[in-house]
Design a protein around this motif. Sequence first.
Motif, PDB file in Angstrom:
ATOM      1  N   MET A  75       0.824  -1.203   0.000  1.00 40.27           N
ATOM      2  CA  MET A  75       0.000   0.000   0.000  1.00 40.27           C
ATOM      3  C   MET A  75       0.864   1.262   0.000  1.00 40.27           C
ATOM      4  SD  MET A  75      -3.020  -1.048  -0.341  1.00 40.27           S
ATOM      5  CE  MET A  75      -3.789   0.583  -0.192  1.00 40.27           C
ATOM      6  N   TYR A  76       1.972   1.219   0.715  1.00 37.02           N
ATOM      7  CA  TYR A  76       2.898   2.366   0.717  1.00 37.02           C
ATOM      8  C   TYR A  76       3.454   2.582  -0.691  1.00 37.02           C
ATOM      9  CZ  TYR A  76       6.774   5.398   2.131  1.00 37.02           C
ATOM     10  OH  TYR A  76       7.654   6.452   2.256  1.00 37.02           O
ATOM     11  N   GLY A  77       3.791   1.482  -1.386  1.00 35.64           N
ATOM     12  CA  GLY A  77       4.292   1.589  -2.760  1.00 35.64           C
ATOM     13  C   GLY A  77       3.253   2.172  -3.696  1.00 35.64           C
ATOM     14  N   ILE A  78       1.995   1.752  -3.533  1.00 40.42           N
ATOM     15  CA  ILE A  78       0.897   2.294  -4.339  1.00 40.42           C
ATOM     16  C   ILE A  78       0.773   3.792  -4.130  1.00 40.42           C
ATOM     17  CG2 ILE A  78      -1.631   2.360  -4.547  1.00 40.42           C
ATOM     18  CD1 ILE A  78      -0.466  -0.049  -5.911  1.00 40.42           C
ATOM     19  N   MET A  79       0.838   4.216  -2.870  1.00 47.59           N
ATOM     20  CA  MET A  79       0.683   5.634  -2.559  1.00 47.59           C
ATOM     21  C   MET A  79       1.855   6.452  -3.092  1.00 47.59           C
ATOM     22  SD  MET A  79      -1.022   5.471   1.267  1.00 47.59           S
ATOM     23  CE  MET A  79      -1.535   7.199   1.228  1.00 47.59           C
ATOM     24  N   LYS A  80       3.061   5.884  -3.021  1.00 46.27           N
ATOM     25  CA  LYS A  80       4.240   6.548  -3.595  1.00 46.27           C
ATOM     26  C   LYS A  80       4.092   6.698  -5.105  1.00 46.27           C
ATOM     27  CE  LYS A  80       7.946   7.250  -0.772  1.00 46.27           C
ATOM     28  NZ  LYS A  80       8.974   8.305  -0.879  1.00 46.27           N
ATOM     29  N   TYR A  81       3.677   5.623  -5.745  1.00 45.75           N
ATOM     30  CA  TYR A  81       3.566   5.594  -7.212  1.00 45.75           C
ATOM     31  C   TYR A  81       2.530   6.592  -7.710  1.00 45.75           C
ATOM     32  CZ  TYR A  81       3.565   3.394 -11.858  1.00 45.75           C
ATOM     33  OH  TYR A  81       3.697   3.157 -13.198  1.00 45.75           O
ATOM     34  N   ASP A  82       1.393   6.648  -7.016  1.00 45.60           N
ATOM     35  CA  ASP A  82       0.293   7.503  -7.471  1.00 45.60           C
ATOM     36  C   ASP A  82       0.275   8.876  -6.804  1.00 45.60           C
ATOM     37  OD1 ASP A  82      -0.669   5.620  -9.246  1.00 45.60           O
ATOM     38  OD2 ASP A  82      -2.041   4.715  -7.804  1.00 45.60           O
ATOM     39  N   GLY A  83       1.207   9.116  -5.882  1.00 41.68           N
ATOM     40  CA  GLY A  83       1.248  10.420  -5.234  1.00 41.68           C
ATOM     41  C   GLY A  83       0.056  10.680  -4.339  1.00 41.68           C
ATOM     42  N   LEU A  84      -0.326   9.686  -3.554  1.00 41.89           N
ATOM     43  CA  LEU A  84      -1.472   9.825  -2.641  1.00 41.89           C
ATOM     44  C   LEU A  84      -0.952  10.128  -1.240  1.00 41.89           C
ATOM     45  CD1 LEU A  84      -3.539   6.742  -3.853  1.00 41.89           C
ATOM     46  CD2 LEU A  84      -3.871   9.136  -4.492  1.00 41.89           C
ATOM     47  N   GLY A  85      -1.198  11.348  -0.775  1.00 50.88           N
ATOM     48  CA  GLY A  85      -0.732  11.738   0.554  1.00 50.88           C
ATOM     49  C   GLY A  85       0.737  12.080   0.608  1.00 50.88           C
ATOM     50  N   MET A  86       1.385  12.118  -0.536  1.00 47.70           N
ATOM     51  CA  MET A  86       2.819  12.432  -0.603  1.00 47.70           C
ATOM     52  C   MET A  86       3.165  12.815  -2.038  1.00 47.70           C
ATOM     53  SD  MET A  86       4.365   8.559  -0.375  1.00 47.70           S
ATOM     54  CE  MET A  86       3.118   7.901   0.713  1.00 47.70           C
ATOM     55  N   GLU A  87       4.395  13.278  -2.231  1.00 47.77           N
ATOM     56  CA  GLU A  87       4.845  13.591  -3.577  1.00 47.77           C
ATOM     57  C   GLU A  87       4.963  12.313  -4.400  1.00 47.77           C
ATOM     58  OE1 GLU A  87       5.566  16.587  -5.035  1.00 47.77           O
ATOM     59  OE2 GLU A  87       4.744  17.521  -3.230  1.00 47.77           O
ATOM     60  N   VAL A  88       4.654  12.423  -5.692  1.00 45.10           N
ATOM     61  CA  VAL A  88       4.811  11.266  -6.581  1.00 45.10           C
ATOM     62  C   VAL A  88       6.276  10.841  -6.611  1.00 45.10           C
ATOM     63  CG1 VAL A  88       4.669  10.452  -8.963  1.00 45.10           C
ATOM     64  CG2 VAL A  88       2.851  11.893  -8.034  1.00 45.10           C
ATOM     65  N   ASP A  89       6.519   9.582  -6.351  1.00 49.83           N
ATOM     66  CA  ASP A  89       7.871   9.022  -6.429  1.00 49.83           C
ATOM     67  C   ASP A  89       7.738   7.630  -7.022  1.00 49.83           C
ATOM     68  OD1 ASP A  89      10.428   8.014  -6.110  1.00 49.83           O
ATOM     69  OD2 ASP A  89      10.755   9.046  -4.210  1.00 49.83           O
ATOM     70  N   MET A  90       7.636   7.583  -8.353  1.00 49.58           N
ATOM     71  CA  MET A  90       7.377   6.324  -9.028  1.00 49.58           C
ATOM     72  C   MET A  90       8.511   5.325  -8.848  1.00 49.58           C
ATOM     73  SD  MET A  90       5.899   8.221 -12.359  1.00 49.58           S
ATOM     74  CE  MET A  90       4.453   9.286 -12.216  1.00 49.58           C
TER      75      MET A  90
END
Length: 351
Positions: free
Chosen positions: A98-113
Amino acid sequence: MAAMELSGELQTEHVQFPAHTRLMDEIAMEVRETAGQQELTDAQVAEKVETILLDKIKDGDKSANFQLGLLYFHQDQFDKAKSLFERSKDYDYQSLFMYGIMKYDGLGMEVDMRDGIKCMIQITSSESRLCKHLVPAARYNIGRAYFQGYGGQQSDTEAEKWWLLAADDGNPKASIKAQSILGMYYSRQDKQCQDLKKAFFWHSEACGNGSLESQGALGVMYMFGLGVRKDNDAAYICLKEASERGNVYAMGNLVALFYKSKLYTKACDLGYKVSQLSEEDVPVLAAETDCLPLYIAKGIAMACFIYARCLVGGHSLKPNKELAKTYYSKSYKFDPDVCALLQHTTQQGAL
């Protein structure tokens, strides 16, 4: 219309956690069954579940971090979800996913694919049985990254490799989204990778495993004889069933099939229904059906054009050329290419 092919706007694959959200579900059930609590709203139940999970975290229950993070994620409270997943990702693979998903899509944080994909690779590289259910979706997401050029260089070869791993020969427990995406991948106009027989195979596998997107794609392939022998009966069955399940692209093609078959009343009825959808409806429908927004827009464009044709020709409707112009314009607005192709088909006398 051609077979569905890949666009740049691929969606992330999430994971359903049925066996692993049981704690949260059990808590919610207990809350509702408590004397005097049966009439609680969903929001009130969620609030009580949150309180219980926070208490569990304070008592040292590590699994509650993921549970509460997932609750916040589904409530779109991404800052809170991120904090909990980040706290537990080093010992909980589900939190890592879930953390990876949020990083990839920029949910709650800067996008970091790049970091998002690192999380997915960590999951696919693990031999732990605790992350076995996450591997197919993680492989799909890595393939998506390579296809779109996120987190590194674009590579169709790498994307295809990861999607084939995710699809696992059509295994229903594998990534059904990868199976459907492979159907689109092999439908591309690029002759180097186009293989309509493979496209038909993968859409068939995905459809058999429940993919609504692929069910609509199969209808189109049967209708035009793409990768399979042309079969209007099979096309009708696929398009009708997919339409009833909410596939708007299937609806647009079914309107066209009705019109070509001179079933004008059916073409008008369904065409009108679909033509009432707006741009604001597209992302909502995409979320509800897990279908690509691009093809939802194409389905609306097709329905608008055919409905306009019914208005011009007075097919089961009183002729109204002025109103038809409105729907022609709406068709063009949703997808200029679809509108132009249908116009050309009309001029050729094939529609």
